[in-house]
Structure formats: C-alpha cells, structure tokens
Design an enzyme around this catalytic site. Structure first.
Site, mmCIF file in Angstrom:
data_model
loop_
_atom_site.group_PDB
_atom_site.id
_atom_site.type_symbol
_atom_site.label_atom_id
_atom_site.label_comp_id
_atom_site.label_asym_id
_atom_site.label_seq_id
_atom_site.Cartn_x
_atom_site.Cartn_y
_atom_site.Cartn_z
ATOM 1 N N HIS A 185 10.997 -65.756 -6.961
ATOM 2 C CA HIS A 185 12.434 -66.046 -6.987
ATOM 3 C C HIS A 185 13.186 -64.747 -6.676
ATOM 4 C CE1 HIS A 185 12.340 -70.218 -8.440
ATOM 5 N NE2 HIS A 185 11.251 -69.852 -9.098
ATOM 6 N N HIS A 238 4.519 -68.781 -6.218
ATOM 7 C CA HIS A 238 4.640 -69.837 -5.190
ATOM 8 C C HIS A 238 5.074 -69.278 -3.823
ATOM 9 C CE1 HIS A 238 8.784 -69.746 -6.601
ATOM 10 N NE2 HIS A 238 8.598 -70.619 -7.587
ATOM 11 N N ASN A 248 8.153 -69.752 -1.111
ATOM 12 C CA ASN A 248 9.212 -70.551 -1.717
ATOM 13 C C ASN A 248 10.047 -69.670 -2.629
ATOM 14 O OD1 ASN A 248 8.830 -73.721 -1.204
ATOM 15 N ND2 ASN A 248 6.824 -72.708 -1.218
ATOM 16 N N ASP A 279 0.685 -78.852 -1.219
ATOM 17 C CA ASP A 279 1.026 -80.275 -1.232
ATOM 18 C C ASP A 279 1.574 -80.766 0.102
ATOM 19 O OD1 ASP A 279 3.511 -79.046 -1.255
ATOM 20 O OD2 ASP A 279 4.299 -80.167 -2.961
ATOM 21 N N GLY A 280 1.714 -79.856 1.076
ATOM 22 C CA GLY A 280 2.211 -80.250 2.391
ATOM 23 C C GLY A 280 3.714 -80.254 2.516
ATOM 24 N N ASP A 300 2.654 -76.147 -9.562
ATOM 25 C CA ASP A 300 4.093 -76.055 -9.831
ATOM 26 C C ASP A 300 4.659 -77.450 -10.132
ATOM 27 O OD1 ASP A 300 6.567 -74.902 -10.232
ATOM 28 O OD2 ASP A 300 7.072 -74.732 -8.115
ATOM 29 N N ALA A 311 12.592 -78.861 -6.213
ATOM 30 C CA ALA A 311 12.587 -78.508 -7.635
ATOM 31 C C ALA A 311 11.182 -78.371 -8.194
ATOM 32 C CB ALA A 311 13.358 -79.556 -8.434
#
Length: 410
Positions: A216, A237, A240, A268-269, A294, A330
């Site tokens: 983040h 992650h 992201n 997860d694509g 996540d 999210a």
C-alpha cells in the site's frame, strides 16, 4: 451470518480413515508422489505426537492410509487472509475465528496469519486481543502462526479498501500498543515505507522478530531499497496498491522485481494478469514468491453486497470483491488450492514451484521453516493430499486428520 457457510464446508465424522479430529500415534501414510526437497518421490511418512518422525521407502511398512498416485505436499500456509463466510479478522468474535480455522483445511491450508485491516485504534485492539486469546486455546484445524497487521501504517493514495479516516503515520509507540494487545503475536506487518521516518518502525519491528512487508505504498525505488536495507523482507500483494514500474522511474514495483526480497502474489486472474505472474516468477526464482489469497469475509458467500470490516463491498459472480460503487478491488474469495492450480494451469509455473510458493516460501519469510512448510524429519506433521486437479483429498494438521473429501476411498 457466517454459521451456515462454515458448516456447509466441514466434513462429517462418518467419512474417515480415523475419527476426524483424533490423533493416532505412529500413523503411517504413503504415496508414490510425496513432495520432498522440491521434488516428488515414492515414500512413506511416519507421524507421531504431531511431528514427522521418519520418512521411509514406499511400501516398507503396512500404511494406515495409501494415497497411491495422489500428491502429498506440505500443508499450505496463507500469510495474508482476512476472513471468510461473513467473518473478518477485524471482528472480535472467537466463534467466527474458530469456525474459520476449522474450515481452512478443506482448501489445504494447515497454518495461517489472520490479517487485520485499517480500523479505529479501539477496534484494532479488540480484534488483536480476540485472535491472541483464540491462539492460546489450541483448537484442532489450521494453526494460527501469528497475526498480519495490514494497516493503519499505509499510504492514502494506495489505500485500496482501507478506511481513509483511520490511516496513520508509522509509529513505534502505536505499534507497541498493538503488540501488547496481541500478546506479542503480531508476526508480519505491512507498511508504506515512505512514511516511516528514518525507518524507525521497520528497524524496531525487525529487531523484535516481526517480518516487515512493503505494501500500500507509493515509495520511490530508492526509498524501497533503503527500507529493505533497514530490515524489510517482503512486498505485500505484488503490483496491487503500489506505485507501478516505469522504465525511467522503477518505483516500489521496480524494487520488488529487482531485489531478492520475498513477494506475495494473489493468483486469481483478477488481481494480477497471468503473464505478469509468470514474469514475477521468472524475475524472483522459485524461492521468493509467496502465494496468498488476500481473501476477505465475503469468501464463500453468494454474489451480492455486504459490509465487511466496516466497508461496503460488492461481490461479483467471479468471486472478486470491490468497494461498493467503484472499480477498486477490495480482496478476493480465492482458495489456496485454487491458487496453486491457477499458477500451474494459467501462469506456466511448474507444479513444484507453485507448491513451494504455498508452503516453504511463506514458512521462510516467517522464519518457521524448521517447523512448517517441509516434509522432513522433526517438522510438524502438516500435510495436504491433492488429486491431479488440485482438489483437496485430505488434510492433516499436526498429525491429526482434520479434513477428508467425500470422494476419498477407504
């Protein structure tokens, strides 16, 4: 809201080699495909008092369970997961957390870090105390290895689903309050390193045995590299909620790709394109990528709109959650075994490297590889049995059979 969904995925006691939830002394299981030291070999695994007591040749002794050609791998470790079935790690509910840890073995997870999000200080303290209390109760199911504190020490412009009003600058004093509430159970922390003055919190956490992960974050390449030099070990992650790679300004994503630090990835694509996941593995090798879900509290729930961790989110038919009314992701509803399958089938990652990303690599980033993440003498008997479609046939937590699919033959 979560009771029915957890009950639906738990196996009944009538389907068993032994009674589920009971540990048998001197248990032996075997397969022609046991994952040892990064490769598959025929072998028997001897388990006693929750530990692996011996690895012997396939067929040497009469086994208690013969899984034939199925894959026996170390139990999966999910170091970044927020909840499922309506429950969130931010909720001060022991019942929800216990149901969660008992459900996770159905996807091959035998150990995990419940992960909090940015909340008010009071809510965070209550959540941390709840997790710490449940850890002391020694429930059967996936073991809670500690807590992942994700927020409040993150960047406003890369906050994702986190509540903006509760974001705060990194503070050693505030972290100490959280660690006291958690009874020293915070083992992993996400931080926007550019806001950590003189890297004070990173150095403090590292000195006290907490793995620091950069995430983040809108950090520059140089700042992120200095954060690594001051003790940070991982990136949260990957790609992201972080400033992306540009050929003239590599930023935090460039530090992720060029360093030898660990890197989480959500396979997860939707969070990361399969080709970028492949590039990540090519850049980081087989020992530094960590598969995470996540997953948030909507995991396992039908498509719809929910309030999770005091945030309104919408869950689409593909299992992707977004902040309601926006395109901001999210979280996921990914299962770990599905993540391994996705790595192999969609990202051209070898089966061996995909398994390492779900087992040994997360154990290494937490410093528990001498107890978790490997099938070897003396380690905890945490084992997952997979079919060739990566469906979970059975799961053992510390030598105890805690999950068995309905398709598993006696």
């Amino acid at each position: 809201m979560y009771t029915w969904i957890f009950n639906a995925i738990l196996v009944s006691e009538n389907n068993h080699y032994y009674r589920l939830g009971e540990r048998k002394e001197n248990m032996i299981i075997q397969s022609k495909m046991v994952f040892v030291s990064g490769q598959f070999i025929p072998a028997q695994i001897h388990m006693d008092n929750g530990k692996i007591s011996k690895i012997s040749p396939y067929g040497e002794s009469v086994p208690d369970a013969d899984y034939e050609d199925k894959l026996i791998v170390p139990g999966f470790i999910d170091i970044h997961t927020h909840g499922m079935g309506g429950y969130s790690a931010d909720d001060p509910s022991p019942e929800g957390l216990i149901k969660w840890l008992k459900a996770l073995p159905s996807e091959g997870v035998t150990a995990f870090l419940p992960t909090t999000t940015t909340q008010s200080k009071e809510n965070t303290v209550r959540a941390l105390k709840n997790i710490a209390d449940v850890m002391k109760q020694n429930h059967s199911g996936a073991e809670i290895l500690g807590i992942h504190l994700e927020g409040p020490f993150i960047d406003y412009n890369h906050k994702g689903m986190h509540i903006k009003d509760h974001l705060r600058a990194p503070s050693v004093e505030e972290f100490m309050e959280y660690q006291k509430a958690a009874d020293n159970s915070i083992k992993y922390m996400t931080i926007a390193c550019e806001h950590d003055s003189d890297f004070a919190l990173i150095r403090y956490a590292t000195r006290n045995g907490v793995t620091v992960s950069i995430g983040h974050s809108g950090a520059s390449f140089e700042n992120a590299m200095l954060a690594l030099a001051n003790g940070a070990m991982s990136f949260t992650h990957s790609f992201n909620a972080m400033k992306g790679l540009h050929h003239r300004e590599p930023a935090v994503a460039g530090a992720l790709m060029s360093s030898n630090a660990f890197a989480e990835v959500i396979a997860d694509g939707y969070h990361v394109h399969p080709s970028v996941v492949k590039i990540l593995f090519n850049a980081k090798g087989n020992s530094n990528v960590i598969l995470v879900t996540d997953a948030i509290g909507v995991k396992g729930l039908p498509e719809g709109v929910y309030e999770i961790s005091n945030v309104k989110v919408s869950l689409d038919k593909n299992g992707t959650a977004r902040n309601f009314g926006t395109d901001t992701i999210a979280g996921s509803s990914l299962k770990m075994n599905e993540g391994v399958k996705f790595l192999v089938e969609r990202c051209s990652v070898s089966v061996e490297n995909a398994i390492l990303a779900a087992t040994l690599n997360p154990a290494r980033v937490l410093g528990v590889e001498n107890r978790k993440g490997q099938i070897r003498y003396g380690n905890d008997a945490d084992l997952t049995v997979l079919d060739y479609g990566f469906g979970v046939t059975a799961a053992y937590c510390r030598g105890m059979l805690v999950y068995r699919s309905n398709n598993c033959r006696d």
